[in-house]
Each structure stands twice: as C-alpha cells, then as structure tokens.
Design an enzyme around this catalytic site. Structure first.
Site, PDB file in Angstrom:
ATOM      1  N   GLY D 145       0.820  -1.192   0.000  1.00 15.34           N
ATOM      2  CA  GLY D 145       0.000   0.000   0.000  1.00 15.34           C
ATOM      3  C   GLY D 145       0.858   1.247   0.000  1.00 15.34           C
ATOM      4  CB  CYS D 146       0.212   4.688  -1.144  1.00 16.85           C
ATOM      5  SG  CYS D 146      -1.430   4.949  -0.447  1.00 16.85           S
ATOM      6  CE1 TYR D 147      -1.441   8.124   4.039  1.00 15.01           C
ATOM      7  CE2 TYR D 147      -3.267   6.660   3.544  1.00 15.01           C
ATOM      8  CZ  TYR D 147      -2.779   7.934   3.723  1.00 15.01           C
ATOM      9  OH  TYR D 147      -3.609   9.016   3.591  1.00 15.01           O
ATOM     10  CB  THR D 149       5.367   2.288   0.199  1.00 14.28           C
ATOM     11  OG1 THR D 149       4.759   1.167  -0.455  1.00 14.28           O
ATOM     12  CG2 THR D 149       6.691   2.613  -0.469  1.00 14.28           C
ATOM     13  N   GLY D 150       5.745   4.186   2.555  1.00 18.57           N
ATOM     14  CA  GLY D 150       6.453   5.298   3.189  1.00 18.57           C
ATOM     15  C   GLY D 150       6.771   5.029   4.651  1.00 18.57           C
TER      16      GLY D 150
END
Lengths: 343, 343, 343, 343
Positions: D145-147, D149-150
């Site tokens: 997921g995008c969150y 990943t960060g």
C-alpha cells in the site's frame, strides 16, 4: 424592530449555503426555514460544519416566510416558486428561470417549456446597477447568473455610451465552485487542480442573458458577442476580460476618458469599484464587491475591460441579498458590509 | 556512439533546471557543465533535491561544451553567448536576445541596445513547426518565448491560410512558474493562490515576437493583435485562447473545414496534436506536447483556437532540446518521449 | 455610545491586515491609526485592495489610541510597545515578546535579551479559555502563537484532568500564511504548492510557550513534549494532531468519557466547539472558531486530539480582538460573529 | 531482444493509468493489453488525453500477456488474478488482496473471505528493500500500500536495529490522488482545497500491513502502533512523520549514529535516499524515489523519521514495475530512471 422571515430553497448547494452564511448575519432578517431534498431531516450543522451556529433543520420545503430565495436548479425552481409567488411571498430566484424575457429561449437554451411564461415580463432582472428602480417595485426578482454579472458590469458603461463596435469578446475565468457541489469528474480535485481549460464552446447558457441585457442598454448596437468560459483551479472568483473595438471618433482623449466614463457610471454604486490597476479575484473573496479596470489600447483602438467578482457572492448569494434589500427599501449594503477575506 | 557535451548557463532558474532534468535522460548528450552565479560552488543536489542524481557542481561559467543552452535573463544572455558563439559552440538561447529581427525592438521592449545586432539575421527563431529547415542549418537558435509558442502554434495555420481578418485577440493564461524562481510578492503563495488576474496591459515583451512571426507567415495581413496574459494559480501550463473573425467566403463548409486545415498543417508534427475537444493544460504537464483545438462559431463568424502547452517544456526547455535535436540531425523526439505526468 | 480608538502597529503583514479587516466591522471600536514602516505614506487601499473601504493612510507610528494591537516581529514589538504601555494604552501584543514568563527563554529561543523582563509577570498570556479572568484585569496581553493556540486547546482538558502520561506528541500542519508576507523561497508559489514538508525539527519557537502553558495546567506532570510543524499547500489553517498515552485506570468507560470531559471543559466557550467527527481547517476559514475532536483508541490506550483553527483569526487577529473584548468588559464575541467562509 | 508482453487490469484508475505511463517507456516491455470495465471499448486517448501516444483500446479483460499488473479494487482483484495465476502469468497485484499473511485479516479489515487463502503464503510482499530475494523468485507479488511503503521505509532500519521502544506513532499526510478517481464529496475540488483533515481514526486498512511488516523485521518488539492518515490539498505525495522513543543506551553518540544507521541500511538501494534535511513530497513528484530524513531529539530521547514518496509511483505503479524488474532479473531501475518533475 421586527425582522422579516426568510427562507432558502435548496440550501445544500454552494449558493444556498452561502445565502445562509450571509443571511445569518443580516440584522433585518430572521432565517427561519431552509429546504434541501437530499439532506432533508438533517441539521445544518451536520451537513455544513462551518455553519453550525445556524440551528435549523433542513426541511423538504420552506414555509411561513416573507421572502424566499431559491437556489434550485432551473426548471425545478420555477415549479417551487410559483405557489409561493401566488401566496404573495417576495422571491429572489437564483436560478435562470425568470431571467430571460423571451419564453422561446427556454426550450432552446434550457431544454424545457416555461411553465409561467406570462410572468417573465413581470419578473425583474436583478442587476441593481442596471435595474434598481424596477427591483424596488418587484415581487419576483431573477438574480443574474454569475458570468453575466461580471460581464455586464464590465461592458455596461461602454455599451450604453455607444463607444464600441458591436463585436464583443468576453473571455471569462471561473473558480470551480461555479460548477456546483454535485459530483462529476470535472470537479474532482485531481482533475481540476494544476490545469486550465475552456468549456462550452458551442454556447453557454449564460449567453442569451448577456445579450439580452447588453441589448437593453443599447438597442441600436447589432451585437455579435462571443462568450467563452474557462475553468480555473481556485474555489471562488470570476475574472471577465472583455474586448471591443472603439468606434472612430470615440475616446479621442484616450484612456483617461474611458476611466472617467466608468467612474462616472458607477459613482454612486456601493459595490462596484473602478480601480486603476488590474484586479485579482482574490480581492473580492467572500464579499459583494465588483472590481472593474477599464483600459484603452491606443495602438489597436481596442478597449479591454476587466471585472473581478466572487461568483458565490456578487455572482449569486450576495447579489440576491442586495436585491432583497432594495425590494424591502433597506439600505442596499445591509448585511453585506464585511470586507473580503484576504489572503 | 560518442555523446556530445552539453552545458547549461544559469541552471538555477526554473527553465535551467528543467533543461537539466531533460538532458540528464537524453541518450546522445552528456550534461557536463552547469553554471549559476547565485549558487556557484554548490552541488546540484543541494539546490535541487529532485535532481540529486545529476552529480555536478554549479560553476560560475560553462566550459568545454559542444552545445550550450542559455537560460540567462535577456541582455546578460547575449553577453555570455557571444564568446561561445565565436568559439563555434552551438547555442540554443532561451532568452529573448536573438528572437527579434529588428534591432530597434530591443531598446523599445527590453531597454538595452543589442550588442551584436548583426547576428540577429543569422540567428534562427526556434519554432520547429515554422522554421525546421533553417534550424537544421543554424549555429545559434533563439528559442521562442513561452507565450509566443502557444499563440503561434494556435494561430499559424489560420493566418498562413489567410482565412481570418487581421484583428486578432490572444487571451493567455499562464501558471506561476512562468514568472520565474526569483522572489516577489506576485509569486508569494498566499498572493497567487485562489486568484486570477491579468497583467501587462500596456504591452508584454512577448508581443513583438508574436507579431513578427505571424507577419512572417502572411505578410499580406495588416495585423492588429491584442495579447493579454493572465496569472493562474497553478505551477505549469499556458492556455492561449485566440479569437479572430473569418473572412467572407472562407470556411464555407464550416468547422470541419477548419479542423481539416489544422490537422493537415500539423500532420507530420511529433509534438503538436490537434484535438477534438478543448484541452486542459494538465494534459501536457512535463511533456513537450502542444494540444490545439480549433473551433468555428458559425453564428458570429469567428474562430476560437485554443492551445495548451507546458510553459517549461514546449515553452522553454523541451523546445530547446527539440531544436538541438534538429541542429544535430537526430530524430526530433530524442529525449522527449516521456508522457505527461497525470494527474 | 462612544467607540474607543484602536491602532494597529505594523498593519502590512498578514496578521496586521487581518486585524484591520475584523476591527473595521467591530461596533465598539474606531480603527483610527495604523502603522507600517515599509509602506508608510501609502493608503491602505493601495497596498490592500480588498480593504479599500478602510480609508486610512499608513503612518510610521500609531498615535492617540486607547488600545493598540502590535503585529510587529519579536524584539521590535517590545520596543514599540513599552512607551505606549507607560502612557496607559491597553495593549494586545501578537508577537512573542510577553508570552514567556522566564526572561531567560528570550536569549535562548529568540536571540535577544528582553528589554523589560519585569513586565513578563504582569503581562497575561491571552488564551481566554485558560486565563479569562486575568485577561479581564490586564493592561498588557500577550496573544498566543498560532501553533500554541491550537495545541493548547486540544491538550488542555486532558492534561488538566491528568489522564495522560507526560509523553506528548504534537504534529501540526499549517497553511502558508503562517510564514508571513515577507519573501523567501519557501513561500514561493511553485515551491509551496503540491508539497508537504516538516520544518524546525531542532526546535520551533512556539515550543517553550506550549510547555509553559501545559505545565501551568498541571504542574505535576513531568512533561516530555515533541512539537513538529509541517507546511501545507493552503493559505489559512492549522490542524494539530496530538497524541498521548492514557494512564492506567483513566477513561475506563472509553471514548465517551473523553468526549464528555472535553464537552464539559468547553461547555461555556463561545469559540471552541467539540465535534464528533474529525474537523477540516476549511470549516474555520476566516472565523475565530476552534474545532476539537477528541478520540480514544482502546487498543493502543492512546488518545488522539485534533484541533482545527484559522491561524490568522483564532491563531492571531481574532483572538487578539477576543482578548480586547474581555479587557473592555464587552461580550466576548463582539465583532467576531461572522461565520467561516466556505467553500 | 524480445520484449515481454504486459497487461494492466483496470487501467482507468489513477494507479492503472500511471502504470501505463511508465510501462510505455519501459525498454523491455510491450504494453499490449489494458482492461477497464467502465470504459471498455474506448481508446486510451479518449479517456486519458495525456496518454494518447499509447494506441490501445480498453478491453473488458487483459489477454495473452506474460506479466499482468492488477489495479483492481480489493476482492475483485483476487478474482481476476487467480485464473491468470493458474495459467502461469507473472502477477504484480496493486490491490491489498495478497499483502496480508493471515487470512483472518481479510474479513476483519476488508469485509470479505479470501478466495485463495492458501496463496497468501506463496505471495511475496513486494517491498524490494525488505524482500528483494523473495521477490526475485516470486510469481505473485503483492505490491505494498502507499502508506505502508512510506512508513515501513521510514521505520525499518530503527525497528530492525531494535533501538526503539515499541510505541510508535505514524502521522501520514497524503495527496488526494490516494483517494482514487471515483467520485465522492471528499475529493470535490472545493471541499479538498484549502483544507487539511485527519480520517480513519477508527483504523485504516493499511494498518495491519504496517504491523505485519514491522513485526517481520523484529519479532521481539511488542509493537503498539498508531497510524493516522491526513488528507492534504495536493495531488501526489505522502509524507510520513514517524515518532518513537529510543531505548536507554541506544544512540549514545547522538543523531549522527542514527544517520549512519540509515545510510548504511539503504546504501545499495537505488530508490531510497537518506537526506540531511527534511524532504518535501514535491521532490519525488512522478518518480520512484523515497527520501528519508532521520532525526534524533536528545532532549526527549525520541526519534523522528520522515519519509516522502509519490504515492502513485513508489507507492503504487513505480514500485510495481520495480518488482517486475526484480522478478525478471533486469536491472531494478529499468524504466524508472526519469527524474522527478519539479516544480
């Protein structure tokens, strides 16, 4: 002093809730009834957190009001207004349903047959700077469209004075709130931001309204108007840039003469300010102001008139209240005195 | 295959660093020298975190290059270019210093006397769609201004075909990056956001360039051009909306004929795309594309031509690389194939 | 009823001109003097077109006022305030110069030695929700910083009630107007837009103020606060997200108990609204509201308290007027009744 | 060299079309099939003007591909992937359907029973910086997921090294494209712009993924994670600010030691860059970069780790291509070398 009772039909759109914001602070008015089908039964606070101080529930219909503001879509607005009108309620209609004098324009531009064509002549086009005395005597005021407001205030003095040729170009730039609160891809944040585009090249519904009113100012001009709106990545504001060729012999003294014509035309207007440098829409944010900068280019013999308004205030809710003030005989600026919010 | 050595003069502005971004991925070029007085001695990574992969220090001057791109301000650009030109370095100048053919225009529009007026005829105006073969033979190419690029590509086919009257209005809308990276109140976030305004009513420096090139396409037209730029709250992009009256007898078959004229004019162009609906600048973001939508309004007899570009790419750095590609005899799209970044 | 005379010191920044916007509509106040060195001699209308209705010239100094608002930078503010204070002028200082009780904090956090350390105890920290009665008796009120306002209102009830461990994290997100109207690359439109970043990791000047006031609420907590501000691409607004671990035994009944604690704490507050869903800063735009959403996460035993304010109103100019209202014994909401401008 | 054939399932969302943008320029891949039910039968050029160079029609299903990228919503993705998987097609799934190892998490967090629970162990969580060698051998990769990943890239080194207490707070700020291209009021321009708000306080679906992977790095930590996402008025980008308390005895040499730990952890990573000042999301726009700034605050004994990514690239499409590159044994940066687009 007794306040009058006001209602807002369709409070759930941007124009409707902006009316609520402004009426809430109007000293002569008690906002006592708001309607909105999609949110009927909910409190204003639940739908619009910023307006939680307005302790009203949203009903299916407005009732028991002295004055009603309709922020319904066209066609639906006429339908809901007519019974109120018959009961003697004063009405300011923000929709287009009573703006055009020629009933034939409705099938052509709005795809419906007008249900009360006889009222079109009785209704007054609510641009106070052009029709103040008629508004004062009106029961039904058709609040101008947002684009026409900016374009007409920009072009009015030049057209009335007859100093321009009839070929007129209006290039307008509008913030996204003009497209309303309903959902479509055009107003998705990621689509609207970081982009500019033109739309409605084949004809925007505000076109006949602009032509009608310019013609009203100067029936002798055989107008050929091009009006092209653009969508701009900002919430509020319309900048209209208007171009026209000056007639031979006009404006012999140059740009100063043009400026004087405009300053004179608007000298008693509380909301129109003729300014000496090009305005930004930001300087009208949240207020009923219209800033106008007239410019004459000697080389091309062309005038450029630029106007800036907040489309939700002078272009909708604020002008509606200005119209009510005139209809009621109150000072025209009542409830509209706040300065724009900047930055 | 040996790469050529390229340098960027004044890499620290938006056009300069955009050149670096694009050249870094150009397969035939080694970016080996960048200059920038305000940041001399610093690494690119320190000033521009996004470009940290370019492992170069910023010098006071570029040196030992086969081709140099100048992103200096006008006047300063000519000064730094001339010695390189004498050494035989191929040059693409993004400033205005070699765009105008009439040396007398420089004192008038740019407030300086041109230091090498004799070179003005030798320099080639680098709009490939108009001057491709001259560019191929040039040593010094004057990269067009951002506004002229969009306006000329929009108006070129109609003007060259002679179908319009000479009264032309260009209403352009530009993102804020066009105002550069230096500091002034106009580009402060809080001033630029949520607002639209016109500027340079008394004449923008890109005006003579537009007139020169339109005249070059059709010397018989006694042009009367009005060009008005507007500042829009977005970073990149220029939308130019161009208006002109069609001559009697032209476009008898209507809008389809206009569309065909445009499609034909640009049929072999790799970066110009004639589109069937009004373009948004967002659809060119980061790419060298120019999207053009030609529209004919039968009622008014007027054409509206809308073009969209990314002002930093087709309006500056991308077009500069396109010019280099032509000068070097490489495929014109080399290094410019990436799609726009959307949304 | 006689109005009192008010002046604004340094009207040319965003907090200063916001004071002017709000004071212009305050029924008990006549704004009669504004100063601003950089624009001395100019009219307000020339510098701030939105405020053209305020027909004042900008002077070098304010004079003959009953109450003065200082929007000067720190250090300079104390210098200009002291002589006014000695003359008996009531003062609301928007700078940090009288916020900290420990004079030793000024060299440490603000790089100057305080010129009137003896006044620090006499000055009242102007957060009405914490210090209303002291403000009522004060002559010199230190208006809180924008970040502390949001963070303290969010954390106050929980800290005072002693339900949390002393490890507190405040993650704040501010619009760009918080960085002021002066020019630097950080606030350039093209740098600020489309981006989020943290700053001041090594310590923001608002940190000691937050600690001082939380300590004042509950001296028994050995606080360990981390406060980290972020810059957000919007003009107005601060959202503060505050995290703390709940003590064993507290909030046994769950989130409802937390909500009740907050509703009770703020039950008589005109500008603080405890809301049942996470607020957006947009819903405070232009108003003095603070929206607070308290949330208890059972799984982690952590509370999350989120507050939203308009940094220029509740975080600066609006709160300053609220303080003046209290100092003068007027209803606290006088001149601050307008709803937020949405959308 | 023969290119492999790639397909995109559900190209009509933001992640899907971003995959198309990047694959179009990938030298080893021929994008030959794209699907999208809502736009089946249309050309890519009609739906996405920026991608007109991709001359494909949108089909109901992808077919005859060597590798398939699924950008379907959860649940639907598993359904469409399974038959392809059985045919031996290599798959990178951008949905959440194969990210969680515990099948019981799907009913709990995603409201469906997983149709192929046995595959969950076989699928590899596609964060190359943590699972590169497993990805190299995988047939089915679950793109993070995008969150996550960060957040994972920010916290990974500290958690793996065991220098922090298990109480971790992740405060994330995301651009609006993370909410997708479908329509709802939250992503209406006028609602999203000029505002910041938190959401999903009761638990975001990316939470179990973050916990699973942090646990995988250091099973000895009894993690107590709070993850709170915020919506920011920008299109692309996620900034994650992560807070944790340092264990006694760790980081005795201070912030330099933390920086060294991070630089060492990521020293061979092509897309992760440990930077010495707080990053802005803008500096990753359009690229697969992750910028990380680790900071140690001695006073509070807390570390703050900030990461910035482009949610559509490293947070979705770019990472998917990175995963494909690893699966295919190609250089990991293939097709992902372009610099971010700035400004």
């Amino acid at each position: 002093m007794t306040k009058i009772k006001a209602g807002i039909i369709n409070v759930t759109g941007y124009a409707g809730i902006e009316l609520a914001r402004l009426l809430y602070r109007h000293p002569m008015v008690e906002l006592c009834s708001v309607s909105g089908r999609s949110a009927a039964g909910q409190k204003i606070a639940d739908v619009f957190p910023h307006a939680a101080d307005i302790r009203l529930s949203i009903d299916a219909d407005v009732k028991d009001v002295d004055v009603a503001f309709s922020a319904m879509p066209h066609k639906a607005s006429a339908e809901v207004i007519l019974p109120l009108f018959k009961k003697g309620v004063k009405i300011v209609d923000i929709s287009a349903d009573f703006r055009l004098k020629d009933a034939g324009d409705y099938p052509k531009w709005y795809d419906f047959t007008h249900p009360a064509a006889d009222l079109l002549q009785q209704a007054v086009y609510g641009l106070p700077e052009f029709h103040r005395s008629d508004i004062a005597n009106a029961v039904l005021v058709a609040n101008p469209g947002c684009y026409p407001t900016g374009a007409l205030l920009a072009l009015g003095p030049a057209v009335k004075a007859g100093i321009v040729h009839p070929d007129i170009i209006i290039d307008s730039k509008s913030g996204v709130s003009g497209a309303g609160r309903s959902l479509n891809l055009t107003t998705h944040f990621c689509e609207a931001v970081d982009s500019v585009s033109a739309y409605a090249l084949k004809g925007h519904r505000h076109f006949p309204e602009i032509v009608q009113e310019l013609h009203g100012l100067n029936a002798g001009l055989d107008l050929s108007v091009t009006f092209l709106p653009h969508l701009i990545p900002m919430t509020r504001g319309i900048l209209s840039t208007c171009y026209a060729q000056v007639k031979d012999g006009a404006l012999k003294s140059g740009g100063g003469e043009l400026m004087e014509l405009y300053r004179d035309f608007y000298k008693d207007e509380p909301f129109v300010r003729v300014v000496s440098s090009p305005p930004g829409t930001k300087h009208t944010w949240g207020s009923n102001l219209c800033l106008i900068h007239p410019y004459f280019d000697n080389d091309s013999g062309r005038i450029i008139i630029i106007s800036a308004i907040d489309n939700l205030v002078k272009g909708a809710a604020g002008q509606a209240i200005q119209n009510m003030n005139i209809m009621m005989g109150w000072p025209e600026t009542t409830g509209l005195e706040a300065l724009p919010v900047y930055p």
